[in-house]
Design a protein around this motif. Structure first.
Motif, PDB file in Angstrom:
ATOM      1  N   TYR A  14       0.817  -1.216   0.000  1.00 19.88           N
ATOM      2  CA  TYR A  14       0.000   0.000   0.000  1.00 19.88           C
ATOM      3  C   TYR A  14       0.854   1.271   0.000  1.00 19.88           C
ATOM      4  CZ  TYR A  14      -3.700  -3.288   0.515  1.00 19.88           C
ATOM      5  OH  TYR A  14      -4.552  -4.335   0.269  1.00 19.88           O
ATOM      6  N   GLN A  15       2.173   1.112   0.099  1.00 20.77           N
ATOM      7  CA  GLN A  15       3.093   2.212  -0.163  1.00 20.77           C
ATOM      8  C   GLN A  15       3.527   2.173  -1.630  1.00 20.77           C
ATOM      9  OE1 GLN A  15       3.153   0.525   3.078  1.00 20.77           O
ATOM     10  NE2 GLN A  15       1.897   2.368   3.288  1.00 20.77           N
ATOM     11  N   PHE A  17       1.176   0.789   8.512  1.00 20.34           N
ATOM     12  CA  PHE A  17       1.342   1.076   7.083  1.00 20.34           C
ATOM     13  C   PHE A  17       0.100   0.688   6.291  1.00 20.34           C
ATOM     14  CE2 PHE A  17       3.385  -2.782   8.470  1.00 20.34           C
ATOM     15  CZ  PHE A  17       2.642  -3.745   7.802  1.00 20.34           C
ATOM     16  N   TRP A  18      -0.751  -0.143   6.869  1.00 19.65           N
ATOM     17  CA  TRP A  18      -2.032  -0.476   6.241  1.00 19.65           C
ATOM     18  C   TRP A  18      -3.193   0.172   6.993  1.00 19.65           C
ATOM     19  CZ3 TRP A  18      -6.335  -3.142   8.190  1.00 19.65           C
ATOM     20  CH2 TRP A  18      -7.345  -3.373   7.251  1.00 19.65           C
ATOM     21  N   ARG A  72      -2.920   4.007   6.258  1.00 16.81           N
ATOM     22  CA  ARG A  72      -1.991   4.114   5.135  1.00 16.81           C
ATOM     23  C   ARG A  72      -1.931   5.512   4.530  1.00 16.81           C
ATOM     24  NH1 ARG A  72      -5.939   0.595   4.424  1.00 16.81           N
ATOM     25  NH2 ARG A  72      -7.540   0.843   2.824  1.00 16.81           N
ATOM     26  N   ASN A 130       1.615   7.352   4.461  1.00 12.87           N
ATOM     27  CA  ASN A 130       2.265   7.788   3.226  1.00 12.87           C
ATOM     28  C   ASN A 130       2.516   9.294   3.235  1.00 12.87           C
ATOM     29  OD1 ASN A 130       2.177   5.145   2.333  1.00 12.87           O
ATOM     30  ND2 ASN A 130       0.351   5.444   1.072  1.00 12.87           N
TER      31      ASN A 130
END
Length: 270
Positions: free
Chosen positions: A41-42, A253-254, A257, A261
């Motif tokens: 997802y990055q 990070f999810w 997200r 980011n």
């Protein structure tokens, strides 16, 4: 673009290079027990913003070779150095999640931050993943030993249980299955060996050797690497900034997200 880099005569590390023509390079090191796909997802979004995103699979995980031994932090940091030199990376951001954060810290200390202009730590397993006599944070060593034992007895069950504590927010069944499959792509022996390094190694003397701007992103509900570790990192690393994630566990990070980011991009652009 995917390819392999030799880090030893008989050991190759898999590298996924997304948007090689990007202006700013981020080298991602994933956490246990997954692989570079943890940052899907990055990789979906950051290249659209002009970033070159490079993900490596730690030896023993994902598409990398799976040697029987050498899963200590020094060797893993040396693997990163081999990738950096092979790709001729300069002025890049080194980013690590969980044990990937520990490896990034050891890289900064052991290799004097070679080529790195900025460091980003995501729920990093540092300065110690486990509690110690003079360090009351982290997981009890007995819990990590149990994970290692379960890896040898019933690794799928261990991975499923670990996935249950990884995220704070609810995940869909398909997403949980996807995360589960990331862990299965590793070898059983490398999964256990890296967990042993997590349990036994520490980075107390490494933090003070970091001399580049550092971003620390950490979920306040993290059950794997408690938020208290982020506070210690922030105090121990000069010129570091800590950003709490209020709705995240270990998988920030999810779970958040968009914020993740944005914070990473803003940090790199400063």
């Amino acid at each position: 673009m995917g390819y392999y880099v030799y880090v030893e005569p008989k050991v190759k590390i898999y590298v996924e290079d997304v948007n090689p023509e990007g202006n700013n390079t981020i080298l991602f090191i994933h956490g246990w027990p997954a692989n570079h796909n943890l940052f899907e997802y990055q990789f979906n979004q950051l290249p659209r913003m002009g970033y070159r995103c490079i993900g490596i699979d730690i030896r023993g995980f994902g598409n990398s070779d799976k040697p029987w031994s050498e899963y200590d932090y020094d060797r893993l940091a040396d693997d990163v150095r081999c990738v950096v030199e092979s790709l001729k990376l300069q002025d890049f951001t080194l980013a690590g999640h969980s044990v990937g954060g520990a490896i990034a810290i050891r890289y900064m200390a052991r290799h004097s931050g070679y080529g790195v202009s900025k460091l980003a730590l995501f729920a990093a397993a540092a300065p110690s993943f486990t509690k110690r006599p003079n360090f009351p944070y982290g997981l009890p060593k007995e819990e990590v030993t149990k994970l290692i034992q379960e890896t040898y007895i019933d690794r799928p069950k261990m991975l499923q249980g670990f996935g249950d504590i990884f995220f704070f927010q609810n995940t869909t069944s398909p997403f949980s299955d996807w995360f589960f499959q990331l862990g299965l792509q590793a070898a059983g022996w490398s999964t256990a060996a890296l967990a042993t390094s997590l349990r036994d190694e520490s980075l107390f003397s490494d933090l003070s050797k970091i001399c580049v701007p550092t971003l620390i992103l950490h979920g306040i509900h993290d059950k794997v690497c408690p938020f208290s570790l982020a506070i210690v990192q922030n105090k121990g690393i000069k010129n570091s900034k800590l950003v709490p994630f209020k709705y995240s566990g270990h998988g920030l990070f999810w779970e958040e997200r968009d914020k993740f980011n944005m914070e990473l991009a803003q940090f790199i652009e400063k």
